[in-house]
Scaffold this motif. Structure first.
Motif, PDB file in Angstrom:
ATOM      1  N   GLY A 178       0.822  -1.214   0.000  1.00  0.00           N
ATOM      2  CA  GLY A 178       0.000   0.000   0.000  1.00  0.00           C
ATOM      3  C   GLY A 178       0.844   1.246   0.000  1.00  0.00           C
ATOM      4  O   GLY A 178       2.011   1.226   0.365  1.00  0.00           O
ATOM      5  N   GLY A 179       0.253   2.346  -0.419  1.00  0.00           N
ATOM      6  CA  GLY A 179       0.986   3.606  -0.528  1.00  0.00           C
ATOM      7  C   GLY A 179       1.035   4.358   0.782  1.00  0.00           C
ATOM      8  O   GLY A 179       0.465   5.436   0.908  1.00  0.00           O
ATOM      9  N   ASP A 180       1.711   3.784   1.796  1.00  0.00           N
ATOM     10  CA  ASP A 180       1.712   4.391   3.118  1.00  0.00           C
ATOM     11  C   ASP A 180       2.295   5.801   3.126  1.00  0.00           C
ATOM     12  O   ASP A 180       1.820   6.680   3.830  1.00  0.00           O
ATOM     13  CB  ASP A 180       2.490   3.497   4.094  1.00  0.00           C
ATOM     14  N   MET A 181       3.351   6.022   2.331  1.00  0.00           N
ATOM     15  CA  MET A 181       4.002   7.326   2.344  1.00  0.00           C
ATOM     16  C   MET A 181       3.189   8.362   1.573  1.00  0.00           C
ATOM     17  O   MET A 181       3.428   9.560   1.713  1.00  0.00           O
ATOM     18  CB  MET A 181       5.406   7.210   1.743  1.00  0.00           C
ATOM     19  N   THR A 182       2.257   7.905   0.754  1.00  0.00           N
ATOM     20  CA  THR A 182       1.440   8.822  -0.032  1.00  0.00           C
ATOM     21  C   THR A 182      -0.048   8.631   0.247  1.00  0.00           C
ATOM     22  O   THR A 182      -0.885   9.088  -0.528  1.00  0.00           O
ATOM     23  CB  THR A 182       1.709   8.614  -1.535  1.00  0.00           C
ATOM     24  N   ALA A 183      -0.361   7.953   1.344  1.00  0.00           N
ATOM     25  CA  ALA A 183      -1.751   7.562   1.600  1.00  0.00           C
ATOM     26  C   ALA A 183      -2.693   8.760   1.663  1.00  0.00           C
ATOM     27  O   ALA A 183      -3.820   8.700   1.157  1.00  0.00           O
ATOM     28  CB  ALA A 183      -1.833   6.771   2.910  1.00  0.00           C
ATOM     29  N   GLY A 184      -2.232   9.861   2.262  1.00  0.00           N
ATOM     30  CA  GLY A 184      -3.110  11.028   2.381  1.00  0.00           C
ATOM     31  C   GLY A 184      -3.484  11.609   1.036  1.00  0.00           C
ATOM     32  O   GLY A 184      -4.653  11.899   0.767  1.00  0.00           O
ATOM     33  N   ALA A 185      -2.481  11.761   0.157  1.00  0.00           N
ATOM     34  CA  ALA A 185      -2.744  12.307  -1.178  1.00  0.00           C
ATOM     35  C   ALA A 185      -3.611  11.353  -1.988  1.00  0.00           C
ATOM     36  O   ALA A 185      -4.547  11.783  -2.688  1.00  0.00           O
ATOM     37  CB  ALA A 185      -1.427  12.573  -1.908  1.00  0.00           C
ATOM     38  N   LEU A 186      -3.343  10.060  -1.891  1.00  0.00           N
ATOM     39  CA  LEU A 186      -4.137   9.087  -2.635  1.00  0.00           C
ATOM     40  C   LEU A 186      -5.576   9.062  -2.135  1.00  0.00           C
ATOM     41  O   LEU A 186      -6.518   8.917  -2.929  1.00  0.00           O
ATOM     42  CB  LEU A 186      -3.515   7.697  -2.511  1.00  0.00           C
ATOM     43  N   ARG A 210      -4.679   4.700 -12.146  1.00  0.00           N
ATOM     44  CA  ARG A 210      -5.937   4.955 -11.454  1.00  0.00           C
ATOM     45  C   ARG A 210      -5.767   4.637  -9.976  1.00  0.00           C
ATOM     46  O   ARG A 210      -5.043   3.703  -9.603  1.00  0.00           O
ATOM     47  CB  ARG A 210      -7.041   4.099 -12.073  1.00  0.00           C
ATOM     48  N   VAL A 211      -6.431   5.419  -9.144  1.00  0.00           N
ATOM     49  CA  VAL A 211      -6.339   5.218  -7.697  1.00  0.00           C
ATOM     50  C   VAL A 211      -7.344   4.154  -7.280  1.00  0.00           C
ATOM     51  O   VAL A 211      -8.526   4.229  -7.634  1.00  0.00           O
ATOM     52  CB  VAL A 211      -6.623   6.526  -6.934  1.00  0.00           C
ATOM     53  N   THR A 212      -6.872   3.168  -6.540  1.00  0.00           N
ATOM     54  CA  THR A 212      -7.748   2.102  -6.062  1.00  0.00           C
ATOM     55  C   THR A 212      -7.639   1.966  -4.544  1.00  0.00           C
ATOM     56  O   THR A 212      -6.656   2.417  -3.934  1.00  0.00           O
ATOM     57  CB  THR A 212      -7.390   0.752  -6.714  1.00  0.00           C
ATOM     58  N   ARG A 213      -8.639   1.334  -3.954  1.00  0.00           N
ATOM     59  CA  ARG A 213      -8.627   1.062  -2.517  1.00  0.00           C
ATOM     60  C   ARG A 213      -8.981  -0.410  -2.309  1.00  0.00           C
ATOM     61  O   ARG A 213      -9.990  -0.886  -2.852  1.00  0.00           O
ATOM     62  CB  ARG A 213      -9.626   1.960  -1.792  1.00  0.00           C
ATOM     63  N   ASP A 214      -8.179  -1.112  -1.526  1.00  0.00           N
ATOM     64  CA  ASP A 214      -8.456  -2.526  -1.305  1.00  0.00           C
ATOM     65  C   ASP A 214      -9.391  -2.721  -0.117  1.00  0.00           C
ATOM     66  O   ASP A 214      -9.844  -1.753   0.506  1.00  0.00           O
ATOM     67  CB  ASP A 214      -7.154  -3.314  -1.134  1.00  0.00           C
ATOM     68  N   GLU A 215      -9.682  -3.965   0.196  1.00  0.00           N
ATOM     69  CA  GLU A 215     -10.637  -4.269   1.263  1.00  0.00           C
ATOM     70  C   GLU A 215     -10.157  -3.795   2.621  1.00  0.00           C
ATOM     71  O   GLU A 215     -10.971  -3.554   3.524  1.00  0.00           O
ATOM     72  CB  GLU A 215     -10.903  -5.777   1.294  1.00  0.00           C
ATOM     73  N   ALA A 216      -8.856  -3.660   2.773  1.00  0.00           N
ATOM     74  CA  ALA A 216      -8.304  -3.180   4.038  1.00  0.00           C
ATOM     75  C   ALA A 216      -8.282  -1.656   4.122  1.00  0.00           C
ATOM     76  O   ALA A 216      -7.825  -1.097   5.120  1.00  0.00           O
ATOM     77  CB  ALA A 216      -6.895  -3.737   4.223  1.00  0.00           C
ATOM     78  N   GLY A 217      -8.755  -0.982   3.083  1.00  0.00           N
ATOM     79  CA  GLY A 217      -8.795   0.481   3.078  1.00  0.00           C
ATOM     80  C   GLY A 217      -7.492   1.128   2.663  1.00  0.00           C
ATOM     81  O   GLY A 217      -7.310   2.331   2.859  1.00  0.00           O
ATOM     82  N   ARG A 218      -6.569   0.345   2.074  1.00  0.00           N
ATOM     83  CA  ARG A 218      -5.287   0.888   1.644  1.00  0.00           C
ATOM     84  C   ARG A 218      -5.386   1.372   0.197  1.00  0.00           C
ATOM     85  O   ARG A 218      -5.989   0.706  -0.651  1.00  0.00           O
ATOM     86  CB  ARG A 218      -4.190  -0.163   1.776  1.00  0.00           C
TER      87      ARG A 218
END
Length: 482
Positions: free
Chosen positions: A103-111, A298-306
């Motif tokens: 997951g994009g932890d370092m960019t999670a807010g922007a994503l 494209r920005v996606t979100r998985d079942e864990a919310g990442r």
């Protein structure tokens, strides 16, 4: 005004707080070092401050003046959205920041902002998916036209033409042409699309129809259901130019009305800064059948919310912008939408339509309004009579408005109105401002009747008067005064 280079004096310089402790040569590779001094002016700190302060006083901006512009209007820029865009977590986020495994932890807010912004725009427009990549309205048009082409190519359809009414925005034909289509223009009737003219032009080779609703005359397209039906018969896609979306926010979701593609001008509808060519942002929304062709990533979100960026879309039209478009503009619009909410966005369109109709009624007695009926967010007046009788044209009136302290409205567009001035007051201006604009425009029109030469001489109070734009373009002289 003199350039900063003409004020340069050898040996004059500002004051450094302290001398650098390390010479640049100690940490820069030799190949990156200049062979000589940079060609910068020699000025004192006070010279520099005064020069740029003087420039700022000559600058025209929405914080100080009214833009009755039309077409691509400058609204106020909410200051809180500037603060949001300047938050370090956004402003200092490098576009090449890597995504961590899982997951994009370092960019999670922007994503997360981008993912939610796409959902917001889907809700506002009634579309099924969005891309935030396009960097301006016309760029969004091109992106939409390319997806229309990809859709038909994927289905094996032999589609070569896109229909653009003469009341559409001027960039529509250009975008369709760049995407490889032949452009077919149809004439308006009573200011809006004529279903009979469309029926005569549309055929099995028609890939799509590009519309602006309300159109550039500020009129709503009343025959929209018939237009949608005509497109469906030949599998032509219906494109919505969203430049005038602020007239129908909360009132009409264009996806529900039958449109397949829409671009949205975040830098216009959602009050983020633009002008002078940028910055802009033109996200594009699509109906279900066009989702496979959206640009990557494209920005996606998985079942864990990442959140993460997805590239595995084999039918995508590919990249249309570096990184992820103009993220700062997306961020400002995101904050603006959150602040206003559903009710606030609806009030935007109500106030915009009210302001335009108020001005239309106030001006109808002093200048021709070719389609003098209830308009949406903007309307068009014509200086054709003054041009014929007094030799005072739309350009002259626009120049005179500059002397009154206003930005000039859009002139000579749309082309179907002679000597057109397109006026859009926007939802953010007070009645006091609108009344002052009416009074000043009435003064100009009265002067045109009694002393037309005075109007043709405008502007007389600005640093720059009338320029020979044709000569400047054909006989350009570029000097190097560095």
């Amino acid at each position: 005004m003199s350039t900063v280079f003409s004020k340069s004096r050898p040996g004059r310089e500002g004051v450094w707080p302290e001398k650098p402790k390390t010479e640049p040569i100690d940490f820069l590779p030799g190949g990156l070092l200049r062979e000589g001094s940079p060609r910068l002016p020699s000025l004192s700190e006070l010279d520099v401050v005064r020069h740029f302060t003087e420039l700022s006083r000559k600058n025209y901006g929405v914080d100080g003046n009214f833009y009755p512009l039309g077409s691509c209007t400058m609204k106020y820029n909410p200051k809180f959205t500037e603060e949001v865009a300047a938050l370090p977590g956004f402003a200092r986020l490098h576009p090449l920041t890597p995504q961590l495994p899982g997951g994009g932890d370092m960019t999670a807010g922007a994503l997360e902002v981008m993912y939610e912004m796409e959902r917001f725009l889907c809700e506002i427009t009634g579309m099924d998916a969005f891309t935030l990549h396009p960097m301006a309205g016309a760029h969004g048009e091109l992106t939409g036209a390319l997806m229309i082409a990809a859709y038909h190519a994927d289905k094996g359809n032999k589609k070569t033409k896109i229909i653009c009414p003469d009341s559409a925005h001027g960039t529509n034909p250009a975008s369709a042409h760049i995407a490889g289509f032949e452009v077919v223009s149809i004439a308006s009737k009573d200011g809006i699309i004529d279903p009979e003219a469309l029926a005569a032009a549309i055929d099995d080779e028609t890939a799509g129809v590009m519309m602006t609703v309300p159109n550039t005359l500020g009129l709503f397209e009343r025959h929209l259901p018939e237009i949608v039906a005509l497109c469906r018969k030949v599998d032509a896609l219906l494109y919505y130019d969203g430049a005038n979306l602020n007239a129908i926010l909360g009132k009409l979701r264009v996806g529900d009305a039958g449109f397949d593609v829409v671009h949205v001008n975040l830098h216009k509808t959602f009050a983020t800064p633009h002008g002078g060519g940028g910055p802009g942002s033109g996200p594009v929304g699509v109906s279900q059948r066009l989702i496979p062709y959206l640009p990557i990533s494209r920005v996606t979100r998985d079942e864990a919310g990442r959140y993460s960026l997805s590239y595995d879309h084999p039918k995508s039209i590919g990249y249309v912008a570096p990184f992820y478009g103009n993220f700062g503009i997306v961020l400002r619009a995101y904050a603006y939408i959150l602040r206003l909410g559903r009710e606030g966005l609806t009030r935007v369109s109500e106030a915009a339509v009210l302001a335009a109709n108020y001005l239309r009624k106030r001006l109808a007695d002093v200048i021709e309004v070719p389609y003098d009926r209830t308009c949406m967010h903007e309307f068009v007046v014509s200086a054709a009579r003054l041009a014929t009788e007094k030799n005072v044209r739309a350009l002259d009136i626009a120049k005179a408005l500059l002397d009154k302290g206003y930005h000039a409205p859009t002139i000579y567009f749309p082309l179907i109105i002679k000597e057109a001035l397109m006026i859009e007051p926007t939802e953010t201006e007070s009645k006091d401002t609108l009344d002052a604009f009416v009074a000043d425009l009435c003064d100009i029109l009265a002067l045109a009747e009694t002393d037309p030469e005075a109007v043709r001489a405008c502007p007389t109070t600005l640093p720059v008067g009338r320029l020979d734009e044709t000569h400047a373009a054909r006989a350009m002289e570029i000097t190097d005064d560095l």
